[in-house]
Design an enzyme around this catalytic site. Structure first.
Site, PDB file in Angstrom:
ATOM      1  N   ASP A 140       0.847  -1.188   0.000  1.00  0.00           N
ATOM      2  CA  ASP A 140       0.000   0.000   0.000  1.00  0.00           C
ATOM      3  C   ASP A 140       0.881   1.236   0.000  1.00  0.00           C
ATOM      4  O   ASP A 140       1.976   1.209  -0.565  1.00  0.00           O
ATOM      5  CB  ASP A 140      -0.941  -0.039   1.218  1.00  0.00           C
ATOM      6  CG  ASP A 140      -2.267   0.632   0.951  1.00  0.00           C
ATOM      7  OD1 ASP A 140      -2.267   1.842   0.731  1.00  0.00           O
ATOM      8  OD2 ASP A 140      -3.305  -0.055   0.956  1.00  0.00           O
ATOM      9  N   HIS A 217      -3.766   6.089   3.352  1.00  0.00           N
ATOM     10  CA  HIS A 217      -4.451   4.885   2.902  1.00  0.00           C
ATOM     11  C   HIS A 217      -3.831   3.615   3.483  1.00  0.00           C
ATOM     12  O   HIS A 217      -4.528   2.730   3.985  1.00  0.00           O
ATOM     13  CB  HIS A 217      -4.404   4.854   1.379  1.00  0.00           C
ATOM     14  CG  HIS A 217      -5.231   3.795   0.753  1.00  0.00           C
ATOM     15  ND1 HIS A 217      -4.789   2.503   0.580  1.00  0.00           N
ATOM     16  CD2 HIS A 217      -6.479   3.841   0.235  1.00  0.00           C
ATOM     17  CE1 HIS A 217      -5.734   1.798  -0.017  1.00  0.00           C
ATOM     18  NE2 HIS A 217      -6.763   2.577  -0.245  1.00  0.00           N
ATOM     19  N   SER A 679     -11.170  -0.888  -0.827  1.00  0.00           N
ATOM     20  CA  SER A 679      -9.904  -0.947  -0.106  1.00  0.00           C
ATOM     21  C   SER A 679     -10.125  -1.146   1.372  1.00  0.00           C
ATOM     22  O   SER A 679      -9.243  -1.637   2.068  1.00  0.00           O
ATOM     23  CB  SER A 679      -9.103   0.340  -0.311  1.00  0.00           C
ATOM     24  OG  SER A 679      -8.406   0.302  -1.509  1.00  0.00           O
TER      25      SER A 679
END
Length: 904
Positions: A140, A217, A679
């Site tokens: 990620d 994220h 996600s």
């Protein structure tokens, strides 16, 4: 003002009538309720300082001994003890927004562990000892461990498993000694591909050349999968409770391959290879995309181990490099290799199409395009082709350097210094699928997001059968607010507004952004003289919701309402606004537009309700509109997605390097943030897979995947088939896959559909891949394509595609009994899809201590297909031994148009 006084009078009269109708107190049990009153109908006091006393007195005068308590701003209303009929009568009044049971809630965070029915005292978590011997590799945008309880050292954890060989890279901005511990056991970063594609130094752009998360994220997904228990978690006032990852005892190793400019496919593949080498047990990757425009060079397995670049004697073929079209790459804005991070932002009309990075004679092919974060795609700079040839090496992948020629538009052949190379068509291969295959071959579970480009069909990404592909759905928690119009109509919206004071309870003039200079509410384009002091209705599209609200704020507005679009149905985005802003559905948008067009002086206000948990309206789970859908266009015989999991409004840890809204004007820094997307659902399943990996160490990745799929549930908390927010109708397996994951049931599935890496080779052969092409995926120079049938892959779901002349389709499966009863007998039960007769042979599977596996075949025969009105129909097959239900969805794709079906 007269209207408001009259409205308040009728409200209080209704309350009085309700109280009088109660009769004797002992006639029916009373409970505590929270009554939300529309601001325009709430009793008013001329003095703000005396308002609380006046309101309490007004309500108490009618409720008498029902113990009214005024709610704190920004929610007008009161709490009271009422009987069930009283509560129902009160809720029916037009001035009442909602009557909600006042419950004593246990502290939870994201709510998802409890929604998944995970408990530290029973079921999967204790059976897996919290997954303390499992390492989850998260590919990620990195991690932000500084002062984050989710990643703090845990004295109760034993030392990391000795099977993990990785570690943390230390840089000036990432002190591995301070940041890594027995929870965060690995942290690495990969950037060469990104810099080669963009032609820009990431450090020159101000990004941290380290595993540190600049974006947020990666921190969010890592803590969702395996964050430690952390108290006092919330996004300001929203979702307050105790945070915990799905596998709270699992260790985390992060592989930063994604940056603010996106993710390069070569960096992703390098991250996969590093994770495999380090010995992780699960890989979680919330990235997707499959529209390739470049070429990525893979060295032949024999060639890779020859540093001189020459093949061994008698093995000239080994000198030929294998090139694959980098199909995980897309247009960086419109269909980019997305970090499936949050759902698409408030973006409707697509941006102008950017020229694709196509190869042309004399141009150096790209190894990867800088992929977009769907979380904030508008922040990406334009992608450009490199001005000169460059070569970057990452493990077994590197960029082509100075090819002599390549066909324009549809690349087939290229000449590199290593010899003739071939570019495959864009749908055939991608780096994520390649990396995932190599992980699965080594016994590592690979979980990936399905993408955020729903609800259109055939948008699902990460469709390789060895990947565990996860869609997104809701939980039983909302962040609602109410738009109250001057005509008394109310509409529910959603927001994470965490600014200062709430909107005034008085009605505020309402204007459309189009009448003020910009229907999308673009910054600098709104006429301040029109907007000042008003609420602005902003159309969906062009810019993000938080940007729309900020634009209205800068123009002097009082608040903003973000319109919905038809495609998203009942879904609206809850965003971290700094300004009173709410997002509403398409239906609500149309009704508000009608009101504005018929009222000479439209007015409105917005009432924010904070966090609401446990309600049955709407039902949950529901499939998120943005969650990408099947069918699988690369391999129609493989039904995708596999499962769905929580992915809407998920609270998890956040970086200190970026604001929650990503706005330049947002100076807030938070420990937790709430975002939506596939996600968010992917790491939930990664965490469950980690628990299963420890609880069932002898199961293969395919067996774990099978257990999750065949035990998934398809009924919501209202007893209906899980609904689709895009249509408000029942969802289909093309949206929810096999259903919503049920971790505790997956611990004991009864039987599983197993497969190993070798089983995927015939499947690839059946799709038309050559031995050389398959070798790119498998990293094996020897491939046997002698037997191949795509539909016979031992997959826990069924998908059959009929051509105009096909009479039947037969597929074969093998199941393995993993239950405690060695002598179990399973009986098949079929719900046939419309237009199909389903035959299962044999109809019973008998196991014993020596015969733990049994095979069967299932045949689909058209019957009455001419009456079909759709090109898809769905059903299921369930094998049961009386204790277990091993369920698989069935999807049938018909030839279209309908006249071809009628001819069958």
């Amino acid at each position: 003002m007269v209207r408001l006084v009259v409205a308040a009078f009728f409200l209080l009269a209704a309350v009085a009538a309700m109280a009088a109708a109660a009769g004797e107190p002992e006639a029916e049990a009373m409970s505590s309720y929270i009554v939300h009153v529309a601001a325009t109908h709430a009793p008013r006091s001329p003095s703000s300082s005396s308002r609380p006393l006046a309101l309490t007195a007004a309500y108490a005068s009618f409720l008498h001994d029902h113990l009214p308590t005024e709610l704190h701003d920004p929610t007008p209303g009161f709490a009271a003890r009422l009987t069930g009929p009283q509560a129902a009568h009160l809720e029916a009044q037009p001035a009442i927004l909602a009557v909600v049971p006042d419950e004593m809630l246990q502290l939870h965070t994201t709510m998802t562990p409890s929604f998944l029915r995970l408990s530290p005292s029973s079921g999967l978590i204790p059976a897996a000892d919290g997954a303390t011997d499992v390492v989850i590799g998260v590919i990620d945008s990195g991690i932000y461990p500084l002062n984050r309880d989710s990643f703090a050292a845990d004295p109760q954890l034993p030392p990391p498993p000795n099977t993990f060989r990785g570690g943390c890279v230390s840089t000036p901005s990432f002190n591995a000694t301070a940041f890594c511990n027995n929870k965060l056991v690995g942290a690495k970063f990969f950037h060469k591909g990104n810099e080669a594609v963009t032609g820009t130094s990431l450090s020159a752009m101000g990004q941290s050349m380290s595993p540190l998360d600049d974006v947020g994220h990666g921190t969010h997904t890592a803590s969702t999968a395996a964050g430690s228990t952390a108290g006092d978690a919330s996004f300001f006032k929203y979702g307050k409770g105790t945070a915990a990852g799905v596998a709270p005892g699992a260790r985390i190793a992060v592989y930063k391959a994604c940056w603010k400019t996106g993710c390069a496919s070569s960096d992703i593949l390098a991250a996969f290879e590093a994770a495999i080498e380090d010995g992780v047990d699960v890989i979680s990757i919330s990235v997707g995309g499959n529209k390739g425009k470049g070429c990525l060079l893979f060295l032949h397995p024999c060639r890779r181990h020859n540093p001189q670049g020459r093949a061994g004697e008698g093995d000239a073929a080994a000198a030929v490099a294998r090139v694959v079209h980098a199909s995980c790459l897309q247009d960086p804005v419109r269909k980019g290799l997305e970090i499936g991070g949050s759902a698409p932002t408030s973006r409707g009309s697509p941006l102008p199409s950017r020229p694709a990075a196509r190869l042309s004679p004399g141009a150096a092919p790209l190894a990867g395009a800088a992929a977009s974060y769907s979380h904030f795609p508008d922040r990406l700079a334009s992608s450009t082709l490199p001005n000169q040839s460059r070569q970057v090496t990452h493990g077994s992948a590197r960029f082509l350097d100075s090819p002599k020629s390549i066909s324009s538009g549809n690349p087939r052949l290229a000449y590199s210094p290593d010899g003739i190379t071939s570019c495959l068509m864009e749908w055939e291969l991608d780096s994520l699928a390649t990396g995932a295959f190599r992980a699965v071959r080594d016994g590592i579970i690979a979980s990936a997001s399905t993408g955020n480009t729903g609800p259109a069909e055939s948008t699902v990404s990460n469709v390789a059968p060895w990947i565990l592909t996860v869609g997104a759905s809701t939980i039983n928690r909302l962040f609602p607010d109410t738009v109250v119009l001057g005509n008394g109509e109310t509409f529910t919206g959603t927001s994470l507004y965490a600014g200062g004071a709430p909107l005034s309870a008085t009605e505020i003039p309402l204007v459309h952004g189009g009448d003020a200079g910009s229907r999308f509410c673009e910054a600098g384009k709104l006429n301040t003289s029109v907007v000042a002091g008003k609420i602005v209705l902003c159309d969906f599209g062009l810019n993000r919701g938080v940007e729309k609200g900020e634009a209205v704020k800068l123009a002097g507005g009082a608040g903003a309402i973000l319109a919905g679009i038809k495609e998203l149905g009942e879904f609206a985005y809850a965003s971290p606004h700094m300004f009173p802003t709410t997002a509403i559905t398409f239906v609500s948008t149309e009704k508000i537009r009608k009101y504005m067009s018929t009222d000479a002086s439209p007015v409105a206000t917005i009432v924010f309700h904070g966090t609401v948990v446990g309600g049955r309206t709407p039902s949950s789970p529901r499939m998120a509109s943005f969650s990408s859908r099947g069918p699988n266009t690369r391999a129609p015989e493989i039904l995708k997605p596999d499962v769905t999991a929580p992915g809407v409004n998920i609270l998890a840890a956040w970086t200190g390097e970026s604001s929650p809204s990503q706005l330049d004007t947002d100076r807030r820094r938070v420990r937790y943030n709430i975002i939506s997307g596939t996600s968010m659902s992917c790491p939930h399943v990664s965490g469950v897979a980690a628990l299963l990996r420890q609880a069932r160490p002898d199961w293969s990745p395919a067996a774990i995947k099978s257990a999750l799929m065949t035990t998934a549930y398809n009924v919501d908390d209202a007893g209906d088939v899980i609904r689709d927010m895009a249509t408000s109708e029942a969802s289909t397996p093309f949206a929810r896959g096999s259903g919503h994951v049920d971790p505790n049931r997956a611990l004991d599935p009864g039987s599983v559909y197993d497969a190993d890496a070798d089983d995927y080779v015939p499947f690839l052969c059946a799709l038309g891949y050559t031995g050389e092409q398959i070798a790119i995926i498998t990293d094996d120079s020897e491939v046997d394509c002698s037997a191949a049938t795509a539909g016979d892959l031992n997959y826990p779901a069924f998908s059959a595609v009929f051509g105009p002349t096909m009479k039947e389709v037969t597929q074969r499966r093998t199941v393995r009994n993993v239950g405690c009863n060695f002598r179990a007998t399973y009986t098949a039960s079929v719900t046939s899809p419309a237009g199909v007769r389903v035959t299962v042979k044999p109809g019973k599977l008998r196991f014993d201590a020596k015969q733990r596996t049994q095979g069967y075949e299932i045949t689909f025969t058209p019957q009455g297909a001419g009456n079909l009105t759709d090109k898809y129909s769905f059903g299921s097959i369930v094998w049961s031994d009386g204790e277990h239900r091993v369920a698989s969805p069935i999807a049938i794709t018909w030839p279209w148009p309908a006249r071809q079906v009628a001819a069958m």
